[in-house]
Write a protein that holds these residues in place. Structure first.
Motif, PDB file in Angstrom:
ATOM      1  N   ILE A  77       0.651  -1.122  -0.017  1.00 14.17           N
ATOM      2  CA  ILE A  77      -0.093  -0.221   0.120  1.00 14.17           C
ATOM      3  C   ILE A  77       0.687   1.099  -0.044  1.00 14.17           C
ATOM      4  O   ILE A  77       2.001   1.296   0.765  1.00 14.17           O
ATOM      5  N   GLY A  78       0.869   2.022  -0.982  1.00 17.99           N
ATOM      6  CA  GLY A  78       1.530   3.118  -1.302  1.00 17.99           C
ATOM      7  C   GLY A  78       0.520   4.150  -0.676  1.00 17.99           C
ATOM      8  O   GLY A  78       1.454   5.388   0.561  1.00 17.99           O
ATOM      9  N   LYS A  79      -0.803   4.518  -0.380  1.00 16.57           N
ATOM     10  CA  LYS A  79      -1.078   5.723   0.127  1.00 16.57           C
ATOM     11  C   LYS A  79      -3.036   4.979   0.800  1.00 16.57           C
ATOM     12  O   LYS A  79      -3.738   4.529  -0.801  1.00 16.57           O
ATOM     13  N   LEU A  80      -3.424   5.572   1.372  1.00 17.93           N
ATOM     14  CA  LEU A  80      -4.356   5.318   2.225  1.00 17.93           C
ATOM     15  C   LEU A  80      -5.308   6.460   1.705  1.00 17.93           C
ATOM     16  O   LEU A  80      -5.179   7.507   2.675  1.00 17.93           O
ATOM     17  N   GLU A  81      -6.333   6.573   1.890  1.00 15.91           N
ATOM     18  CA  GLU A  81      -7.709   7.950   1.560  1.00 15.91           C
ATOM     19  C   GLU A  81      -9.436   7.396   2.653  1.00 15.91           C
ATOM     20  O   GLU A  81      -9.574   5.980   2.270  1.00 15.91           O
ATOM     21  N   VAL A  82      -9.572   7.814   2.887  1.00 22.54           N
ATOM     22  CA  VAL A  82     -10.930   7.892   3.419  1.00 22.54           C
ATOM     23  C   VAL A  82     -11.900   8.877   2.415  1.00 22.54           C
ATOM     24  O   VAL A  82     -11.768   9.839   2.570  1.00 22.54           O
ATOM     25  N   ALA A  83     -13.393   8.236   2.469  1.00 22.33           N
ATOM     26  CA  ALA A  83     -13.401   8.481   0.567  1.00 22.33           C
ATOM     27  C   ALA A  83     -15.267   8.359   1.150  1.00 22.33           C
ATOM     28  O   ALA A  83     -15.831   8.148   1.579  1.00 22.33           O
ATOM     29  N   GLY A  84     -15.771   9.883   0.495  1.00 18.10           N
ATOM     30  CA  GLY A  84     -17.321   9.539   0.400  1.00 18.10           C
ATOM     31  C   GLY A  84     -18.184   9.012   1.465  1.00 18.10           C
ATOM     32  O   GLY A  84     -18.381   9.842   2.915  1.00 18.10           O
ATOM     33  N   PRO A  85     -19.142   8.146   1.551  1.00 14.42           N
ATOM     34  CA  PRO A  85     -19.938   7.769   3.160  1.00 14.42           C
ATOM     35  C   PRO A  85     -18.839   6.678   3.680  1.00 14.42           C
ATOM     36  O   PRO A  85     -19.058   6.511   4.773  1.00 14.42           O
ATOM     37  N   GLY A  86     -17.978   6.154   3.339  1.00 16.25           N
ATOM     38  CA  GLY A  86     -16.890   5.458   4.625  1.00 16.25           C
ATOM     39  C   GLY A  86     -16.096   4.817   4.108  1.00 16.25           C
ATOM     40  O   GLY A  86     -15.628   3.467   4.275  1.00 16.25           O
ATOM     41  N   PHE A  87     -15.426   5.189   2.490  1.00 15.89           N
ATOM     42  CA  PHE A  87     -14.705   4.471   1.644  1.00 15.89           C
ATOM     43  C   PHE A  87     -13.705   4.140   2.166  1.00 15.89           C
ATOM     44  O   PHE A  87     -13.023   5.487   2.566  1.00 15.89           O
ATOM     45  N   ILE A  88     -12.470   3.349   1.959  1.00 22.56           N
ATOM     46  CA  ILE A  88     -11.346   3.398   2.229  1.00 22.56           C
ATOM     47  C   ILE A  88     -10.923   2.741   0.809  1.00 22.56           C
ATOM     48  O   ILE A  88     -10.655   1.789   0.470  1.00 22.56           O
ATOM     49  N   ASN A  89     -10.113   3.856   0.087  1.00 23.65           N
ATOM     50  CA  ASN A  89      -9.222   3.805  -1.092  1.00 23.65           C
ATOM     51  C   ASN A  89      -7.505   3.362  -0.798  1.00 23.65           C
ATOM     52  O   ASN A  89      -6.985   4.203  -0.206  1.00 23.65           O
ATOM     53  N   PHE A  90      -7.577   2.500  -2.016  1.00 24.34           N
ATOM     54  CA  PHE A  90      -6.245   2.098  -1.579  1.00 24.34           C
ATOM     55  C   PHE A  90      -4.928   2.409  -2.756  1.00 24.34           C
ATOM     56  O   PHE A  90      -5.884   2.165  -3.701  1.00 24.34           O
ATOM     57  N   PHE A  91      -4.414   3.032  -2.516  1.00 22.71           N
ATOM     58  CA  PHE A  91      -3.271   3.348  -4.167  1.00 22.71           C
ATOM     59  C   PHE A  91      -2.144   1.790  -3.750  1.00 22.71           C
ATOM     60  O   PHE A  91      -1.341   2.120  -2.998  1.00 22.71           O
ATOM     61  N   ILE A  92      -2.234   1.605  -4.149  1.00 26.21           N
ATOM     62  CA  ILE A  92      -1.089   0.631  -4.906  1.00 26.21           C
ATOM     63  C   ILE A  92       0.434   0.765  -5.011  1.00 26.21           C
ATOM     64  O   ILE A  92       0.321   2.299  -6.105  1.00 26.21           O
ATOM     65  N   LYS A  93       0.995   0.535  -4.419  1.00 24.91           N
ATOM     66  CA  LYS A  93       3.216   1.198  -4.934  1.00 24.91           C
ATOM     67  C   LYS A  93       3.289   0.225  -6.275  1.00 24.91           C
ATOM     68  O   LYS A  93       2.289   0.005  -6.699  1.00 24.91           O
ATOM     69  N   ASP A  94       3.531   1.282  -7.309  1.00 23.05           N
ATOM     70  CA  ASP A  94       3.859   1.275  -8.248  1.00 23.05           C
ATOM     71  C   ASP A  94       4.758   0.033  -8.440  1.00 23.05           C
ATOM     72  O   ASP A  94       4.421  -1.358  -8.871  1.00 23.05           O
ATOM     73  N   SER A  95       6.055  -0.199  -7.328  1.00 29.18           N
ATOM     74  CA  SER A  95       6.376  -1.411  -7.193  1.00 29.18           C
ATOM     75  C   SER A  95       5.647  -3.027  -6.851  1.00 29.18           C
ATOM     76  O   SER A  95       6.189  -3.896  -7.597  1.00 29.18           O
ATOM     77  N   ALA A  96       5.040  -2.543  -6.070  1.00 25.08           N
ATOM     78  CA  ALA A  96       4.210  -3.661  -6.552  1.00 25.08           C
ATOM     79  C   ALA A  96       3.902  -4.115  -7.355  1.00 25.08           C
ATOM     80  O   ALA A  96       3.249  -5.222  -7.985  1.00 25.08           O
ATOM     81  N   TRP A  97       2.738  -3.368  -8.147  1.00 30.62           N
ATOM     82  CA  TRP A  97       2.243  -3.400  -9.670  1.00 30.62           C
ATOM     83  C   TRP A  97       3.459  -4.475 -10.396  1.00 30.62           C
ATOM     84  O   TRP A  97       3.176  -5.366 -11.227  1.00 30.62           O
ATOM     85  N   ARG A  98       4.494  -3.829 -10.888  1.00 33.83           N
ATOM     86  CA  ARG A  98       5.286  -4.479 -11.491  1.00 33.83           C
ATOM     87  C   ARG A  98       5.588  -5.846 -11.281  1.00 33.83           C
ATOM     88  O   ARG A  98       6.039  -6.603 -11.935  1.00 33.83           O
ATOM     89  N   LYS A  99       5.241  -5.981 -10.065  1.00 30.25           N
ATOM     90  CA  LYS A  99       6.211  -7.382 -10.070  1.00 30.25           C
ATOM     91  C   LYS A  99       4.575  -8.818 -10.889  1.00 30.25           C
ATOM     92  O   LYS A  99       5.538  -9.698 -10.727  1.00 30.25           O
ATOM     93  N   THR A 100       3.761  -8.029 -11.308  1.00 29.62           N
ATOM     94  CA  THR A 100       3.219  -9.093 -12.329  1.00 29.62           C
ATOM     95  C   THR A 100       4.440  -9.965 -13.218  1.00 29.62           C
ATOM     96  O   THR A 100       3.641 -10.555 -13.605  1.00 29.62           O
ATOM     97  N   LEU A 101       4.559  -7.774 -13.928  1.00 30.77           N
ATOM     98  CA  LEU A 101       5.776  -9.017 -15.400  1.00 30.77           C
ATOM     99  C   LEU A 101       6.225 -10.077 -15.246  1.00 30.77           C
ATOM    100  O   LEU A 101       6.663 -11.397 -15.626  1.00 30.77           O
ATOM    101  N   ALA A 102       7.349  -9.621 -13.760  1.00 30.35           N
ATOM    102  CA  ALA A 102       8.248 -11.240 -13.368  1.00 30.35           C
ATOM    103  C   ALA A 102       7.077 -12.420 -12.910  1.00 30.35           C
ATOM    104  O   ALA A 102       7.782 -13.946 -13.887  1.00 30.35           O
ATOM    105  N   LEU A 103       6.571 -12.283 -13.228  1.00 36.67           N
ATOM    106  CA  LEU A 103       5.234 -13.661 -13.035  1.00 36.67           C
ATOM    107  C   LEU A 103       5.171 -13.920 -13.847  1.00 36.67           C
ATOM    108  O   LEU A 103       4.712 -14.692 -13.879  1.00 36.67           O
ATOM    109  N   ILE A 104       4.600 -13.081 -14.610  1.00 35.24           N
ATOM    110  CA  ILE A 104       4.326 -13.394 -15.695  1.00 35.24           C
ATOM    111  C   ILE A 104       5.395 -14.125 -16.846  1.00 35.24           C
ATOM    112  O   ILE A 104       4.771 -15.188 -17.397  1.00 35.24           O
ATOM    113  N   ALA A 105       6.204 -13.545 -16.449  1.00 35.06           N
ATOM    114  CA  ALA A 105       7.459 -13.864 -17.365  1.00 35.06           C
ATOM    115  C   ALA A 105       7.807 -15.284 -16.784  1.00 35.06           C
ATOM    116  O   ALA A 105       7.909 -16.613 -17.671  1.00 35.06           O
ATOM    117  N   GLU A 106       7.173 -15.507 -15.838  1.00 39.87           N
ATOM    118  CA  GLU A 106       7.803 -16.720 -15.252  1.00 39.87           C
ATOM    119  C   GLU A 106       7.227 -18.295 -14.884  1.00 39.87           C
ATOM    120  O   GLU A 106       7.123 -18.543 -15.510  1.00 39.87           O
TER     121      GLU A 106
END
Length: 554
Positions: A77-106
């Motif tokens: 998790i990179g950033k967290l926000e409380v929004a609207g009526p009570g949602f928690i918004n999650f911003f995933i770190k770019d580095s975590a996203w990029r791990k998908t690429l290694a997984l695909i290659a593997e």
RNA sequence: GCGCCUGUAGCUCAGUUGGAUAGAGCAACGGCCUUCUAAGCCGUAGGUCAGAGGUUCGAACCCUCUCAGGCGUGCCA
């Protein structure tokens, strides 16, 4: 990604209970969704709103507590926000996203597959057209759907068998025999009034010609029953062979062909009826035997054995589905034309009568296909024999386009199939749009090699993939596994065609904005090649699961 | 009559199973090729989610009714 996040949230909430900031001790099912708008983060959860009642606190307050607990607790998790009526918004770190690429290659061609099926034995039965004429375009949609669902389930970890049920035992076979015999006599010079209820297509004449070549005029003066039997057998065999060939040309290969007649030959129809009688599910009335399908929500009970002693098609179906389960399938799936929807309750009833759960039988209803040419309907009439065959369509537009078009819509909505559009080689045509993305990537690799930039993924600097386009592509790629699983368990191959169009679109946008081969930036070039290799892999995996090719060049 | 399916932009359709400002493609209009495939990209415009009630913090989605279309309703397969 979702699952990791879910675990993360769960841990956080439990942490809150432990230190007393939350008190109810009740954790709801944690729903995580992908918000429609990017400013709402990569994911959002409504747990705080769900907990509001139990906690006796305002949703936003609960959300704040959870956010405080969660922040900094995960490398996801990179950033967290409380929004609207009570949602928690999650911003995933770019580095975590990029791990998908290694997984695909593997994982390569395995990427996206799952094990939810846990090796459960499933049978998918589809097409199952009567062997009284060639497959038409409606069967094509059933074939594409059944084949795709089977391969989706395979990708989801089920042990899948594809079966074709041959209706070779009913009245229609006599009609086929009679049709053949009459055409035969006609060809041998007799004047024949060809009945309207016989099969009108020219293929019947082909069968008659073949018979003349084989047996001459042997059946010209033989008793009619002998001739009908002969032509029923000859015609049925030939037509079935033709169906198999047409399906193979379409890329569909069945694992097993099951003959309805064999149910009678093996005594399975009477034994199935007996089982149901013993269970009190079949009773006699007006000289006929009836199955109590109303016990299972059907409108009325259904005849199994007519008062003349002849069993109905429904009787065969009881025996057939009993046999399927006896063969050890845990889950049985039938793909039907939507005009058979009235049969759903009675067959669900049969399954329950067999001591199974209603859901052990899955039924996919495939709606009609309207054939168009440049937006104008192509006239079709089965009665007159002027239908458009699957073979004609495949010959005209090609296997890939035909399969893609058949799978483009939810199966229970009607489908417009435009022959001209399917053939067109432009962006209008979604098949080419998707395949072009794959070919384009391969072409970039080709060019890279020509320019002395050999792909070398040993010392990647993936953090260089930081543009909006880079990350958008990566995020789309990491969606594939859950799309695949959802498509499988819901029997919805169209989710894959939509996903493919989105992924291809994301790539084409990337392509127009970003360069891959950049001589002065070799490390970025390698990172982008690695990214595109992943895109090509996922495009190919998704096309393959639908039985569509991923061309290297176009 | 009864049952099932469908009704979302001019057209064809998605909509993650109840979430935030309803999306995409085509068609229309305006742009982008001396640069890795223009079979491509960017932008503009387009909506009473068939209609009316209800359920709740919140509905295209769930419930009821109405309207429209398709299909089914056989001791045929």
């Amino acid at each position: 990604m979702k699952e990791q996040l879910r675990a993360c949230i769960l841990k956080g909430i439990e942490g809150c209970f432990a230190d007393g900031t939350l008190s109810s001790g009740v954790v709801p099912a944690i729903a995580i969704e992908k918000p429609a708008h990017a400013e709402h983060g990569d994911f959002a959860s409504n747990v705080a709103m769900q907990m509001a009642k139990q906690e006796r606190k305002a949703p936003r307050a609960i959300a704040e507590i959870i956010v405080n607990k969660l922040s900094g607790s995960s490398e996801l998790i990179g950033k967290l926000e409380v929004a609207g009526p009570g949602f928690i918004n999650f911003f995933i770190k770019d580095s975590a996203w990029r791990k998908t690429l290694a997984l695909i290659a593997e994982q390569g061609s395995e990427f996206g597959k799952s094990t939810v099926g846990a090796g459960k034995k499933v049978q998918v039965e589809f097409v199952s057209a009567n062997p009284t004429g060639p497959l038409h375009i409606g069967h094509g949609r059933g074939a594409a759907t059944g084949d795709a669902v089977a391969s989706l389930l395979k990708a989801a970890g089920f042990d899948v068998q594809k079966e074709y049920y041959i209706n070779d035992a009913g009245n229609q076979m006599n009609t086929l025999g009679l049709s053949g015999l009459l055409r035969y006599r006609e060809l041998l010079g007799e004047k024949i009034e060809f009945p309207e209820n016989c099969y009108q297509g020219d293929y019947i004449k082909d069968i008659a010609r073949d018979a003349i070549a084989k047996v001459g005029d042997r059946y010209l003066n033989a008793p009619q029953e002998e001739g009908v039997a002969y032509f029923a057998k000859l015609g049925g065999d030939q037509i079935l062979h033709g169906i198999d060939l047409d399906l193979r040309d379409f890329g569909v290969v069945l694992d097993h062909w099951f003959s309805e007649q064999s149910l009678f030959d093996d005594g399975k129809v009477p034994s199935a009826i007996k089982e149901m009688q013993d269970k009190g599910l079949i009773y006699e009335q007006d000289g006929a035997l009836w199955f109590r399908t109303t016990d299972y929500g059907d409108d009325k009970d259904r005849v199994v054995v007519r008062s003349n002693g002849v069993t109905t098609y429904f009787a065969s179906d009881i025996a057939y589905h009993r046999d399927k389960f006896e063969r050890g399938f845990d889950w049985v799936i039938d793909v039907w034309g939507a005009d058979h929807h009235g049969y759903v309750p009675r067959l669900k009833g049969v399954v329950q009568g067999l001591g199974r759960k209603a859901d052990d039988l899955g039924i996919i209803l495939v709606q009609l296909v309207s054939l168009l040419r440049d937006g104008v309907p192509v006239a079709m009439s089965t009665r007159s024999g002027e239908f458009v065959t699957l073979k004609e369509v495949v010959d005209e537009v090609g296997r890939d386009a035909a399969r893609f078009f058949f799978l483009m819509r939810r199966s229970d909505s009607q489908l417009d199939f435009d022959l001209e559009l399917a053939k067109r080689q432009s962006a209008d045509n979604p098949v080419y749009y998707v395949q072009y993305a794959h070919a384009r990537i391969r072409s970039i690799f080709e060019t890279a090699r020509e320019r002395g930039l050999a792909p070398d993924f040993s010392a990647l600097k993936l953090e260089l993939l930081e543009s909006a386009e880079d990350l958008a592509l990566i995020k789309k790629l990491s969606l594939y596994p859950e799309i695949l699983e959802g498509a499988a368990v819901n029997f919805e191959p169209h989710r894959i065609t939509y996903y493919l169009q989105e992924l291809a679109g994301e790539f084409h946008s990337f392509y127009n904005k970003s360069r891959v081969i950049i001589p002065e930036e070799p490390q970025l070039s390698q990172a982008r090649l690695f990214l595109l290799d992943g895109v090509a892999t996922v495009l190919k995996n998704a096309l393959t699961v639908l039985g569509i090719s991923a061309p290297e060049r176009m």
